[in-house]
Scaffold this motif. Structure first.
Motif, short mmCIF file in Angstrom:
data_model
loop_
_atom_site.label_atom_id
_atom_site.label_comp_id
_atom_site.label_asym_id
_atom_site.label_seq_id
_atom_site.Cartn_x
_atom_site.Cartn_y
_atom_site.Cartn_z
N ALA A 61 -17.41 -35.04 5.41
CA ALA A 61 -18.13 -35.71 4.33
C ALA A 61 -17.54 -35.32 2.98
O ALA A 61 -18.22 -34.83 2.09
N GLY A 62 -16.23 -35.53 2.85
CA GLY A 62 -15.55 -35.39 1.56
C GLY A 62 -15.64 -36.73 0.85
O GLY A 62 -16.61 -37.48 1.02
N ASP B 14 -20.13 -31.94 8.32
CA ASP B 14 -18.96 -31.36 7.66
C ASP B 14 -19.08 -29.86 7.79
O ASP B 14 -20.19 -29.33 7.85
N ARG C 284 -18.30 -27.80 5.57
CA ARG C 284 -18.69 -27.21 4.28
C ARG C 284 -20.17 -27.51 4.06
O ARG C 284 -20.53 -28.66 3.79
N GLY D 134 -12.60 -25.74 -3.08
CA GLY D 134 -13.54 -26.76 -2.62
C GLY D 134 -13.09 -27.45 -1.34
O GLY D 134 -13.78 -28.31 -0.81
N THR E 154 -13.05 -38.31 9.25
CA THR E 154 -12.28 -38.13 8.01
C THR E 154 -11.90 -36.66 7.82
O THR E 154 -11.52 -36.26 6.72
N PRO F 65 -6.19 -29.20 4.28
CA PRO F 65 -4.91 -29.37 3.59
C PRO F 65 -3.75 -28.62 4.26
O PRO F 65 -3.90 -27.45 4.62
P1 NAD Z 1 -10.16 -33.75 2.50
O1 NAD Z 1 -9.72 -35.16 2.53
O2 NAD Z 1 -9.16 -32.66 2.53
O3 NAD Z 1 -11.14 -33.49 3.76
C1 NAD Z 1 -12.15 -34.39 4.10
C2 NAD Z 1 -13.36 -33.63 4.59
O4 NAD Z 1 -13.14 -33.11 5.89
C3 NAD Z 1 -13.76 -32.45 3.72
O5 NAD Z 1 -15.07 -32.64 3.24
C4 NAD Z 1 -13.67 -31.27 4.67
O6 NAD Z 1 -14.63 -30.26 4.41
C5 NAD Z 1 -13.91 -31.93 6.02
N1 NAD Z 1 -13.50 -31.16 7.20
C6 NAD Z 1 -12.40 -30.38 7.40
N2 NAD Z 1 -12.41 -29.85 8.63
C7 NAD Z 1 -13.53 -30.32 9.25
C8 NAD Z 1 -14.06 -30.13 10.54
N3 NAD Z 1 -13.49 -29.34 11.45
N4 NAD Z 1 -15.22 -30.77 10.83
C9 NAD Z 1 -15.84 -31.56 9.91
N5 NAD Z 1 -15.36 -31.77 8.68
C10 NAD Z 1 -14.22 -31.15 8.34
O7 NAD Z 1 -11.10 -33.50 1.28
P2 NAD Z 1 -11.48 -34.46 0.07
O8 NAD Z 1 -12.46 -35.45 0.52
O9 NAD Z 1 -10.26 -34.96 -0.60
O10 NAD Z 1 -12.19 -33.43 -0.93
C11 NAD Z 1 -12.91 -32.34 -0.46
C12 NAD Z 1 -13.58 -31.64 -1.61
O11 NAD Z 1 -12.68 -31.36 -2.69
C13 NAD Z 1 -14.65 -32.43 -2.30
O12 NAD Z 1 -15.78 -32.69 -1.61
C14 NAD Z 1 -14.83 -31.54 -3.53
O13 NAD Z 1 -15.50 -30.35 -3.23
C15 NAD Z 1 -13.42 -31.27 -3.87
N6 NAD Z 1 -13.03 -32.25 -4.90
C16 NAD Z 1 -13.08 -31.87 -6.20
C17 NAD Z 1 -12.74 -32.79 -7.20
C18 NAD Z 1 -12.79 -32.41 -8.64
O14 NAD Z 1 -13.38 -31.44 -8.99
N7 NAD Z 1 -12.14 -33.16 -9.48
C19 NAD Z 1 -12.33 -34.07 -6.85
C20 NAD Z 1 -12.29 -34.42 -5.53
C21 NAD Z 1 -12.63 -33.50 -4.55
#
Ligand code: NAD
Length: 375
Positions: A173-174, A195, A197, A225, A255, A259
C-alpha cells in the motif's frame, strides 16, 4: 540552454519527456527546446503543437545534440553515442541495475541525473516521477482487472435480484497500492489491503478498505520510508496471511517492492490454484520479477483459470497524463538545477546530489558506485 527531447524508442513506450505545455514554460524560462519530430505522437501531441509552444522540431541528431537531453526511458547504447561529450542528461536510469548504461554515460563525460533517484523529501515532491507514474499504474491496474473479471465490481440491486460486490485484495500500500485501493473503492468493490509498513494502516482505512493485521515479529520499514526485505520467518508468516485472503478474492493487485531487490513472492502457484476460475491477478511488480510466482513479466497469461497480468509499463497506457505529469516532474528538476537559463549545480544540495549519477567522467552516486563495485 538547449533542451533536447528525443522520441522514445523502447517498444510500446508512448510517453514523451516534455509535452508542449512544459515546452512553452521552458521557452519562457529562456531555454531553447529542440524536439525530435514525432516525439509526442504517442501521447497525443503533434509537431505543430510543439511549434506553437515555441519549440524547434527537428531530427534525432539535433535533439540528442542539445546541452541537456531529457528522456523517459533509460538510454540505449546508440542513444548514449548520440549525446554530445560533456552534455547533461535526465531519464529514468534505474542506475542500480542498469550498470552498462551508467558506465557508458560516465565514459561519455555525461552529467546524468536519474529521475528515480531523486530523494523522496518534501522539497522534491514536485519532481517525484516515481509517485506520479505509480499513481497511474495503480489506477490502471484496477481498470484492467475490472475489464478482465467476468463480474461486476459494485453491488447491484436489480429486478433479477442482488449482485454481490467484487472482493479486491491489494498487497503493498505505497503510492500505487493506495491509488488502486481508492479506484477499486470508487468502482464499488470491497477492498482489503496489506503492507509490511504498519504506518500505512490509517491511510488504507481512510480510503474505506480493511487493513489486514498480522504480527510479523519485525518492522517492515527500512530507511527513507521504504520497505526492507523481510526475514525468511516473517516472509512465511506473511505468505500464510496472504494465502487465506487470496482464495476469497476476485481480484488481487500486487505492488510490493523493496528498493534494489527482486520483488518478494507473496502469491504462490498453490494460492493461484486455490482461486476461483475467472479471478484476476494484476502484478505491478512484474518488472522486478513479480509478486506472483506465475507472473510472466511483459505478458498476460491464464494459469489455473486465473488471468495474470504481468505487463511492465502501465503508465505508457495512459500516455497523455503520464507524459504531462512526468514533464512537470522533469521541469521542476530542471528549474532546480538551473539559473538564468544555464545549469548551475550545487553538488552539496540533497536533491542534486541524490539524483546525480555521473559527472566529469566519474560515477559520483554513492549507491550506484557500490552496486558497480559489488558487480
Ligand atoms: P515502493 O514502490 O518501493 O513499494 C510499494 C509498497 O510495497 C510499499 O508501500 C512497501 O512498503 C510495500 N512492500 C514491500 N515489501 C512488501 C511485502 N513483503 N509485503 C507487502 N508490502 C510490501 O514504494 P512507493 O510506493 O514508491 O513509496 C513507499 C513510501 O515512500 C511511501 O508510502 C512514503 O512513505 C514514501 N514516499 C515519500 C514521498 C515524499 O516524502 N515525497 C513521496 C513518495 C513516497
Amino acid at each position: 540552454m538547449k533542451v533536447g527531447v528525443p522520441r522514445e524508442t523502447v517498444p510500446g513506450e508512448q510517453r514523451v519527456a516534455i509535452v508542449p505545455e512544459a515546452a512553452a514554460k521552458l521557452v519562457a524560462a529562456k531555454h531553447e527546446v529542440i524536439v525530435e519530430s514525432g516525439a509526442g505522437t504517442g501521447s497525443g501531441h503533434d509537431d505543430e503543437a510543439y511549434r506553437k509552444a515555441g519549440a524547434t522540431v527537428s531530427d534525432r541528431q539535433a535533439a540528442f545534440g542539445a546541452d541537456i537531453v531529457v528522456k523517459v526511458q533509460k538510454p540505449s547504447a546508440e542513444e548514449i553515442g548520440l549525446l554530445r561529450e560533456g552534455a547533461a542528461f535526465i531519464a529514468t536510469l534505474q542506475p542500480l541495475t542498469n550498470k552498462d548504461a551508467v558506465k557508458a554515460l560516465a565514459a561519455r563525460r555525461t552529467t546524468a541525473f536519474s529521475m528515480d533517484m531523486i530523494p523522496r523529501v518534501t522539497r522534491a515532491q514536485s519532481m517525484d516521477s516515481l509517485s506520479s507514474q505509480s499513481n497511474i499504474a495503480g489506477y490502471k491496474a484496477v481498470l484492467v482487472a475490472a475489464n478482465s473479471l467476468p463480474k461486476f465490481f459494485p453491488m447491484l440491486t436489480t429486478a433479477a435480484g442482488t449482485v454481490t460486490p467484487a472482493r479486491v485484495l491489494v498487497l503493498g500500500a505505497g503510492v500505487a497500492g493506495l491509488q488502486a485501493i481508492a479506484t477499486a473503492r470508487r468502482l464499488g468493490a470491497i477492498v482489503e489491503a496489506f503492507d509490511t509498513r504498519p504506518v500505512v494502516k490509517e491511510q488504507v482505512q481512510s480510503l474505506g478498505a480493511k487493513f489486514l493485521e498480522i504480527e510479523l515479529g519485525e518492522q517492515g520499514e527500512g530507511t527513507g520510508g521504504y520497505a526492507k526485505e523481510l526475514s525468511e520467518e516473517a516472509h512465511k508468516k506473511e505468505q500464510e496471511l496472504v494465502g487465506k485472503h487470496v482464495k476469497d478474492a476476485d481480484v488481487v493487485i500486487t505492488t510490493a517492492l523493496v528498493p534494489g531487490r527482486r520483488a518478494p513472492i507473496l502469491v504462490t502457484a498453490d494460492m493461484v490454484r486455490a482461486m476461483r476460475a475467472g479471478s484476476v491477478v494484476v502484478d505491478l511488480a512484474a518488472e522486478m520479477g513479480g509478486n506472483c510466482e506465475l507472473t510472466e513479466p511483459g505478458k498476460t497469461v491464464v494459469r489455473e483459470g486465473v488471468t495474470i497480468h504481468g505487463e511492465v509499463n502501465w503508465p505508457s497506457t495512459v500516455a497523455f497524463h503520464a507524459s504531462q505529469l512526468y514533464s512537470r516532474n522533469v521541469s521542476a528538476l530542471l528549474a532546480h538545477l538551473s539559473k538564468d537559463g544555464a545549469l548551475a549545480l550545487d553538488l552539496e544540495d540533497e536533491i542534486t546530489k541524490g539524483a546525480l549519477i555521473t559527472h566529469e567522467g566519474q560515477v559520483v552516486h554513492a549507491a550506484t558506485k557500490a552496486a558497480l563495485e559489488k558487480a
